[in-house]
Write an enzyme that holds these catalytic residues in place. Structure first.
Site, PDB file in Angstrom:
ATOM      1  N   ASP A   1     -27.087  20.916  49.287  1.00 36.35           N
ATOM      2  CA  ASP A   1     -25.678  20.891  49.707  1.00 36.35           C
ATOM      3  C   ASP A   1     -24.875  21.916  48.911  1.00 36.35           C
ATOM      4  O   ASP A   1     -25.283  22.345  47.825  1.00 36.35           O
ATOM      5  CB  ASP A   1     -25.069  19.486  49.538  1.00 36.35           C
ATOM      6  CG  ASP A   1     -25.115  18.978  48.103  1.00 36.35           C
ATOM      7  OD1 ASP A   1     -26.139  19.203  47.415  1.00 36.35           O
ATOM      8  OD2 ASP A   1     -24.135  18.355  47.649  1.00 36.35           O
TER       9      ASP A   1
ATOM     10  N   ASP B   1     -25.363  28.552  43.574  1.00 33.25           N
ATOM     11  CA  ASP B   1     -25.342  27.098  43.316  1.00 33.25           C
ATOM     12  C   ASP B   1     -25.620  26.348  44.610  1.00 33.25           C
ATOM     13  O   ASP B   1     -24.696  26.005  45.309  1.00 33.25           O
ATOM     14  CB  ASP B   1     -23.986  26.712  42.720  1.00 33.25           C
ATOM     15  CG  ASP B   1     -23.917  25.252  42.313  1.00 33.25           C
ATOM     16  OD1 ASP B   1     -24.960  24.575  42.328  1.00 33.25           O
ATOM     17  OD2 ASP B   1     -22.820  24.785  41.982  1.00 33.25           O
TER      18      ASP B   1
ATOM     19  N   GLU C   1     -25.463  16.431  45.633  1.00 28.96           N
ATOM     20  CA  GLU C   1     -25.259  16.683  44.203  1.00 28.96           C
ATOM     21  C   GLU C   1     -23.805  17.023  43.954  1.00 28.96           C
ATOM     22  O   GLU C   1     -23.221  16.606  42.969  1.00 28.96           O
ATOM     23  CB  GLU C   1     -26.143  17.831  43.732  1.00 28.96           C
ATOM     24  CG  GLU C   1     -26.291  17.909  42.206  1.00 28.96           C
ATOM     25  CD  GLU C   1     -25.141  18.640  41.517  1.00 28.96           C
ATOM     26  OE1 GLU C   1     -24.943  18.428  40.314  1.00 28.96           O
ATOM     27  OE2 GLU C   1     -24.427  19.411  42.168  1.00 28.96           O
ATOM     28  N   GLU C   2     -23.211  17.757  44.885  1.00 25.00           N
ATOM     29  CA  GLU C   2     -21.826  18.204  44.703  1.00 25.00           C
ATOM     30  C   GLU C   2     -20.820  17.109  45.066  1.00 25.00           C
ATOM     31  O   GLU C   2     -19.641  17.247  44.791  1.00 25.00           O
ATOM     32  CB  GLU C   2     -21.558  19.452  45.567  1.00 25.00           C
ATOM     33  CG  GLU C   2     -22.481  20.632  45.282  1.00 25.00           C
ATOM     34  CD  GLU C   2     -22.148  21.352  43.977  1.00 25.00           C
ATOM     35  OE1 GLU C   2     -21.320  20.828  43.205  1.00 25.00           O
ATOM     36  OE2 GLU C   2     -22.721  22.418  43.740  1.00 25.00           O
TER      37      GLU C   2
ATOM     38  N   HIS D   1     -18.754  27.992  43.082  1.00 22.15           N
ATOM     39  CA  HIS D   1     -17.602  27.250  43.631  1.00 22.15           C
ATOM     40  C   HIS D   1     -16.426  28.175  43.943  1.00 22.15           C
ATOM     41  O   HIS D   1     -15.345  27.691  44.270  1.00 22.15           O
ATOM     42  CB  HIS D   1     -17.154  26.106  42.710  1.00 22.15           C
ATOM     43  CG  HIS D   1     -18.205  25.032  42.532  1.00 22.15           C
ATOM     44  ND1 HIS D   1     -17.906  23.734  42.208  1.00 22.15           N
ATOM     45  CD2 HIS D   1     -19.556  25.063  42.626  1.00 22.15           C
ATOM     46  CE1 HIS D   1     -19.013  23.020  42.112  1.00 22.15           C
ATOM     47  NE2 HIS D   1     -20.035  23.815  42.354  1.00 22.15           N
TER      48      HIS D   1
END
Ligand SMILES: [Zn+2]
Length: 377
Positions: free
Chosen positions: A68, A99, A133-134, A348
């Site tokens: 994700d 990421d 995870e995020e 991000h």
């Protein structure tokens, strides 16, 4: 065999914003099933998780990652469309490039090369991928680890692909993360007129004494890998709005970032004891706990460090800073856990980017770690 950057591009082109996997895990299965890995999907709620293992014996080495990504924000802010996966001047662009779809691709190609050169390796190799995870991280890695523990699948070593590098690939690895403990403290007093304090009980004064003591408390000394535990107040609220009224209650929000030398139950007990000294009536609403983890230098740290210096010519620095990662769910099983991934400068952000060459280097480092740990040099 697929090139690392090609697989990373294919992953980026699937817009897998948390908790959607959008078929990323299927791409990984397509690459590894032919190399003797057995896939097992472990969905929980709306989260897709994949456990992909080759071998049945111990020791068990695991690559941990997530498919994700965080949302893009307005796509018009991006120079390179976030799900294009374009490579321009050797730079791979897109949400998740750093990421951590680049790392996931590097794990897959490292596994492919490793099993092609060592088809009869001892022990087992596995990938643990989640699509949460995020996000809240409630139905992701933690649930897979519970499932594995329940059937006695013991992880010996785990390498998490979070982007840990700072200036150049592999200059920083993480061998732990601090814990996070927070809550809201409410102190009750007795409302009254400021001119008649003997008829009131001022909760602001009590809260002030509590905050003063907690903020000057030495919780531990820290250790070689972690700074000492810190306590911070982020908000204080009270008052009726009137200047001549002692309010009936006062509230403070606080957070500790803690070193594993302190435990959450001990920290909670200390905080409650300080509150009891200064207030007769109080309550604490504790926020969900983020556990710390720490992997002392040993087999895994050495294998990762040596593989980096072998490949790049320089040695990584050990660090425990930054937020949390899924390493916190794996370490409590007794596994050694280390995090190593690409540069984290653009994670991000808009126009997230990673060097395609770095992904190749990362894949080589991952492969060398496998060789070192599974005894086939
Ligand atoms: Zn990540």
């Amino acid at each position: 065999m697929i090139a690392t950057v090609t697989l990373a591009q294919n992953l980026i082109r699937k817009a897998s914003v948390t908790p959607n996997d959008k078929g990323c895990q299927d791409l990984v299965v397509d690459e590894l099933r032919s190399h003797g890995f057995t896939p097992e999907f472990m969905p929980f709620g709306e989260v897709r998780n994949l456990w992909l293992r080759r071998g049945t014996e111990g020791p068990l080495f695991v690559f941990s990652g997530h498919t994700d990504v965080v949302p893009t924000g307005p796509e018009t802010d991006w120079v390179y469309p976030p799900f294009s996966g374009d490579v321009i001047d050797d730079m791979l662009h897109g949400r998740g490039a750093a990421d951590m779809k680049g790392s996931v691709a590097a794990m897959v190609t490292a596994c492919q090369r490793f099993v092609e050169t060592h088809p009869d390796h001892p022990g087992s190799v596995a990938l643990l991928l989640t699509s949460d995870e995020e996000g809240p991280a409630v139905d992701g890695t933690v649930r897979v680890v519970e499932t594995l523990s329940a059937r006695n699948e013991v992880i010996d070593w785990c390498l998490v692909g979070e982007p840990t590098s700072s200036e150049r690939l592999g200059d920083v690895i993480k061998n732990g993360r601090r814990g996070s403990l927070g809550g809201t403290l409410k102190v009750r007093g007795i409302q009254g007129h400021v001119a008649y304090p003997h008829l009131a009980d001022n909760p602001i004064h009590r809260l002030g004494r509590i905050v003063s003591e907690l903020s000057s408390t030495r919780w531990d000394e820290g250790n070689e890998y972690f700074p000492a535990t810190t306590f911070q107040v982020s908000n204080i609220r009270s008052g009726t709005g009137a200047t001549n009224v002692v309010p009936g209650e006062a509230e403070a929000q606080f957070n500790l970032r803690f070193c594993p030398d302190s435990t959450a139950p001990d920290l909670k007990a200390k905080i409650e004891s300080v509150c009891r000294q200064h207030a007769d009536h109080f309550e604490i609403d504790w926020s969900p706990l983020g556990l710390p983890y720490q992997t002392l230098p040993g087999t895994l740290v050495s294998a990762v460090t040596e593989s980096i210096s072998d490949t790049t010519g320089y040695s990584p620095r050990l660090s425990t800073d930054g937020g949390t990662s899924d390493g916190r769910f794996i370490a409590p099983t007794g596994a050694q856990v280390v995090e190593l991934g690409p540069l984290n400068r653009t994670i991000h952000q808009v126009d997230e980017v990673v060097s395609a060459e770095d992904l190749d280097t990362l894949s080589q480092v991952y492969e060398k770690v496998l060789k070192r740990l599974l005894g086939c040099t």
